[in-house]
Design an enzyme around this catalytic site. Structure first.
Site, short mmCIF file in Angstrom:
data_model
loop_
_atom_site.label_atom_id
_atom_site.label_comp_id
_atom_site.label_asym_id
_atom_site.label_seq_id
_atom_site.Cartn_x
_atom_site.Cartn_y
_atom_site.Cartn_z
N GLY A 168 -29.50 32.51 -105.67
CA GLY A 168 -29.32 32.38 -107.17
C GLY A 168 -28.04 32.72 -107.78
CB SER A 169 -27.21 34.03 -111.10
OG SER A 169 -27.56 32.81 -111.77
CB THR A 170 -26.61 37.36 -106.40
OG1 THR A 170 -27.27 36.43 -105.34
CG2 THR A 170 -27.90 38.08 -106.95
CG PHE A 171 -23.45 31.92 -103.76
CD1 PHE A 171 -23.40 32.70 -102.67
CD2 PHE A 171 -22.85 30.71 -103.94
CE1 PHE A 171 -22.71 31.87 -101.61
CE2 PHE A 171 -22.44 30.06 -102.86
CZ PHE A 171 -22.24 30.90 -101.59
#
Lengths: 653, 393
Positions: free
Chosen positions: A348-351
């Site tokens: 998800g957005s941690t990437f």
């Protein structure tokens, strides 16, 4: 070798000078050799005559009265300790009863007598009887283990009247911290036929026989997974032998000690985890299922490696029942599965830090350049939605990370293309696994054109790049990889090797795809991650302060879609997680490090089906980081060799 | 020895070469039957040790299967003409020598000694090949040497070099048992080739006289202790029944308690209770002695006596020097195995790992011994063949 008679010597000394017919000479010499061999044969038969006929009675008495036998003495298995010397895997003694068929004579009636002393149900007796008949008559069969003190004392008292029954104290592997370390330590079990085949591979026949005899000993166990498996030979030690005097039936009368044959205890393994931090992390998860990895950003040492819920490895040491195992297997929160190391999740957005770094490396965007987010992004004939329905307005890189603006990342990933994005992801360590001393280990997937052609037989479609740009699509990562990514950002971009074994056998970490990252770019990621937690409007503003008096963390939220969202749903807008069945809800993720200005710890948290990263995962990560700082978990390991495992550290393996 | 025999054709007259059936008719089947009988007896004894131990239950069958394979090898080798054996002698020796060097450089260590060469899935023990190769190359050497020189002391020096070179390499592995086997097989051929009695006498005299000197001056205290223990148990009982003497003392108890008739098949308490280490390999004789008694052991030794005597007779009846030396070397090698194994088991010789041929469990020794018999049978079948005395070694 052959002793010649003096007669032959004198006879043949003379004719050697003159030439002999070689055939005649051969025959003569062959007769001499044959005669010598015949004499040796008679000598050997004479020796048998001496031993068996002349002294036969004496030896028969020896054989019947008093015999000395070599019995195997299994080595004590080494302990596994945490970084501060707390035992994670050790052993405890437990009373045990076994029966030797040959000595017992009527096994059934002896079992009857035992059942008058301790609780031994009829069907259990039948099973022992079956087990006893199935193996060699002189080998012990287990009757009962884990005796209470009273039972042990009572049995010990009556053992003399029960032929073939041995009541003894044995050592059992025990895991004092139970579930906390299930996936890290793994467990030991009695060696199965498959284990034996593996353990005796490359041995000669007699070595293999010795080894299988050793592994049949009731105290012997072999590692089946985790550190117990990987460090098995280090932990096992070397078996010794004890000399025992036995009577005619083979019962042990006396044990003779000799130091040179004593077993050599296995060596201890010290791991980098702080057991108390591990406990705190598990407690923080409560009923939720998920994974968390805490890493020392300087050394790459793993300080906590949590996968919850877990199983109790103590249940496996003596063999788990099929019913109990089925319960574990049927649990939809998969307690048998090591989510932190084997689990693959869309990041998800941690990437997004990876995507932003890739965009800077590819040079497709200036960090100050603004991208306008209307809440929708059109590419080709399709529309991608930003999580914020109304749009973020105009965003530069820092704000795009702070607000986790999807539109910005659709744009930059579309500009650079999948291959450049994948290249940077691999530099971060994604798509790789490390041999940190555990079994298993997922690689995850860093998709690119070549990967898709190979696995799906199709070319890459540009639209798919956009999904990867927000950490979805074919992309999948492990919590360990996320923690490493976060640690590297905290450290400024250098390469870090994750490690779990502090002292123990040398382990080849395996191939590593990591490469140093440009510090200037990484600086921008740090900046963005601190905006997430430290600035008004950041997606995890509420979790930024660790509550330790001015210590802040920097981090990034992530919410990973589990289900496939249809175009129709996309058009209708986002459905609230609360209205979905648990297994369809999003995973909540968070990566963070602290203190934000002088990083010591990095953490990655995945709460399975937890909902939003900001609301669910960020507070967990905050509490974990606060706990690590409070405990000072990364301080130098202090390990005192415990007295119970003498013979450790000798370097012999 | 009436049976059919095969006379070597002059080169180019291929039509006179007799077929396989003629050769099979020439095989001394009674001898083959005796050999098979000994191997079957071994299988029976292995069954006795292993039948109630599930982990080892496959051993007797494996033994039988190995014997079956080795038997086929023996029969195939028996069909090989002596001229072919003779031509292959030097190449076989050189290849074995190279492999021995390779083991020294790249061999894998098993059980503490470097003996195995791993080539893909195959693990080979070059020292086993060398046993037969040495017998062949020495036979060929004397076959040629007698044609040229016909005697003298110097003629034995190249033979000694051919023998000592591989022996030294194997000694370094270290594999003491195989080193002794090579020295014995080679030594017997050199002796039969007419090594001067004065030299033999001198050697024995030096050995006998220097033994006390070595004992008193060259040995360390602990080594002297071992010799004492060893000598002591030959006449009485070892005072060190818990240390070095354990195995040998246990073996003697098992053998002695067997008495005249033994305790009966499957009834040996010592054997069944695992008192004796290595009882299915080097110490298998203790099981025979305990369960079948003096009769059983004597029977086995007599069977071997007949087999080996027959082999020596075949050697004497062969018309070519090559055949005589080859057969006698092969017979000598097997005889050495037996003398050393029995001597070790009954405590007359120190414990060196030498198995009882065809009876002990173990694949490599089985193959070596059966190949040796294959050579002996070939010498019998081709006893009238003339072997060229020309050419290089």
């Amino acid at each position: 070798m052959a002793r010649k008679t003096s007669k032959n010597f004198f006879k043949s000394a003379r004719p050697a000078k003159q030439m002999l017919d070689p055939e005649f000479q051969f025959t003569r010499r062959a007769l001499v050799a044959g005669g010598t061999a015949g004499a040796l044969w008679l000598g050997l038969i004479g020796r048998f005559y001496q031993l068996q006929i002349l002294n036969g009675d004496e030896y028969r008495r020896f054989a019947e009265e008093n015999r000395i036998r070599l019995d195997l003495a299994p080595p004590q298995r080494g302990q596994i300790l945490d970084r501060f010397g707390r035992p994670l895997a050790s052993h405890r003694s437990a009373g045990r009863i076994s029966i030797i068929r040959e000595q017992a004579g009527d096994v059934e009636s002896v079992l009857q007598s035992i059942s008058k002393l301790i609780d031994l149900p009829e069907e259990r007796q039948q099973r022992i009887l079956r087990d006893a008949m199935r193996q060699a008559s002189f080998l012990p069969t287990l009757v009962a283990r884990e005796l209470t003190y009273e039972d042990f004392a009572r049995m010990k008292l009556h053992a003399a009247q029960l032929p073939g029954v041995e009541v003894e104290m044995g050592l059992t592997r025990s895991y004092p911290r139970g579930r906390d370390f299930a996936h890290v330590l793994g467990y030991v079990a009695k060696a199965s036929q498959r284990d034996l085949t593996r353990l005796t591979d490359g041995m000669t026949a007699s070595e293999a026989t010795q080894a299988s005899r050793l592994y049949r000993h009731p105290d012997m166990r072999t590692g089946r997974s985790g550190i117990e498996y990987v460090c098995d030979s280090w932990l096992t030690g070397r078996p010794g032998q004890k000399r025992v005097v036995t009577n005619a039936a083979g019962r042990i009368i006396e044990q003779l000690d000799s130091a040179d044959l004593a077993p050599q205890a296995g060596q201890d393994v010290v791991i980098t985890i702080d057991a108390e931090l591990q406990r705190a992390v598990i407690e923080r998860f409560g009923e939720e299922s998920g994974a968390a990895v805490v890493m020392d950003v300087e050394t790459g040492a793993i300080l906590a490696l949590v996968s919850t819920p877990a199983f109790d490895p103590n249940d496996f040491v003596n063999g788990i029942s099929q019913a109990d195992y089925d319960v574990l297997r049927g649990n939809d929160r998969s307690p048998l599965y090591h989510k932190a190391f084997d689990g693959m999740y869309p990041p998800g957005s941690t990437f997004k830090m990876v995507v932003a770094t890739a965009a800077l490396e590819a040079g497709v965007i200036d960090p100050r350049e603004r991208v306008y987010c209307s809440g929708r992004y059109r590419f080709g004939n399709r529309t991608w939605a930003c999580w914020k329905h109304g749009g973020h307005g105009s965003m530069d890189m820092r704000n795009a990370i702070k607000n986790s603006c999807d539109t910005y990342f659709y744009e930059v990933s579309q500009r650079m293309g999948i291959d450049k994005l994948a290249e940077t992801a691999r530099k971060f360590g994604f798509g790789n696994t490390w041999n940190i001393g555990l079994t298993g280990g997922a690689h995850g997937v860093v998709p690119d054109d070549a990967w898709k052609r190979e696995t799906r037989g199709e070319p890459w479609y540009e639209g798919e790049t956009l999904n990867v740009g927000i950490g979805q699509g074919y992309l999948s990562v492990t919590p360990l990889q996320l923690a490493l990514m976060c640690a590297r950002i905290a450290r400024g971009g250098g390469v870090i090797t994750p490690n779990l074994i502090h002292s123990g056998p040398q382990i080849d970490p395996g191939e590593d795809t990591q490469q140093p990252l440009e510090p200037e770019f990484i600086q921008r990621m740090q900046d963005g991650m601190f905006a997430v937690t430290g600035e008004w409007g950041g997606t995890a503003r509420r979790s930024g302060d660790l509550g330790l008096g001015g210590v802040f963390m920097a981090g990034k939220t992530g919410t990973a879609q589990v289900r496939h969202i249809t175009q129709a749903e996309r058009n209708r807008g986002v459905i609230s997680n609360d209205n979905l069945a648990r297994h369809l809800r999003d995973h909540a993720l968070f990566v963070g490090y602290a203190p934000h200005d002088a990083p010591k710890y990095a953490v990655a948290v995945v709460v399975e089906h937890g909902g939003g990263g900001s609301a669910v995962a960020a507070p967990v990560a905050r509490d974990i980081l606060a706990e690590a700082i409070r405990r000072d978990s990364r301080r130098e390991p202090t390990v005192h060799q415990t007295a119970s495992t003498g013979g450790t550290g000798q370097g012999a393996l | 020895m009436g049976g059919a025999s095969y006379t070597a054709p002059r080169s180019g007259t291929a039509f006179s070469r007799p077929g396989i059936s003629a050769k099979l008719a020439a095989v001394p089947w009674t001898l083959v039957l005796l050999i098979a009988g000994v191997a079957l007896a071994g299988t029976g004894m292995l069954f006795s040790i292993t039948y109630d131990k599930p982990a080892e239950a496959g051993l007797p069958i494996a033994h039988l299967i190995r014997f079956g394979i080795a038997f086929v090898v023996m029969m195939v080798l028996a069909m090989v003409p002596l001229s072919v054996w003779s031509r292959l002698a030097l190449p076989a020796y050189l290849v074995s020598l190279i492999l021995l060097f390779a083991v020294e450089l790249a061999g894998s260590v098993r059980g503490g000694a470097q003996r195995w060469l791993e080539i893909g899935p195959l693990a080979i023990q070059p020292s086993e090949f060398m046993k037969l190769a040495l017998v062949l190359v020495l036979a060929r050497y004397y076959h040629l040497a007698q044609a040229r020189e016909g005697g003298g002391f110097m003629v034995h020096i190249p033979a000694a070099v051919l023998m000592l070179l591989p022996a030294a390499l194997i000694f370094l592995q270290p594999d003491f048992g195989t080193t002794l086997t090579l020295l014995a097989a080679g030594g017997i051929i050199i002796f039969l080739a007419g090594l001067d009695w004065r030299f033999i006498a001198t050697g024995i005299a030096v050995g006998v006289l220097s033994a006390p000197l070595i004992y008193n001056y060259a040995l360390e205290d602990y080594q002297r202790g071992r010799v004492d223990i060893f000598l002591e148990q030959i006449v009485g009982h070892s005072s060190d029944a818990l240390g070095d003497g354990y195995q040998i003392e246990q073996a003697k108890i098992a053998i002695g308690s067997g008495g005249l008739r033994g305790k009966g098949y499957l009834n040996g308490t010592q054997s069944q209770l695992d008192y004796i280490p290595e009882q299915h390999t080097d110490f298998v004789l203790t099981v025979i002695a305990e369960e079948l008694g003096f009769f059983g052991v004597t029977g086995l030794l007599l069977a071997w006596g007949v087999i080996l005597g027959w082999g020596l007779y075949i050697a004497m009846k062969c018309s070519s020097a090559f055949g005589r030396y080859a057969a006698s070397g092969a017979v000598g090698m097997v005889a050495f195995y037996i003398v050393f194994n029995v001597g070790m088991v009954v405590g007359l010789l120190p414990v060196v790992g030498v198995p009882m041929p065809l009876v002990s469990y173990g694949g490599t020794a089985m193959l070596t011994v059966m190949s040796a018999f294959g050579l002996v049978l070939s010498v019998h079948i081709h006893r009238r063949e003339t072997i060229s005395r020309t050419g290089l070694l």
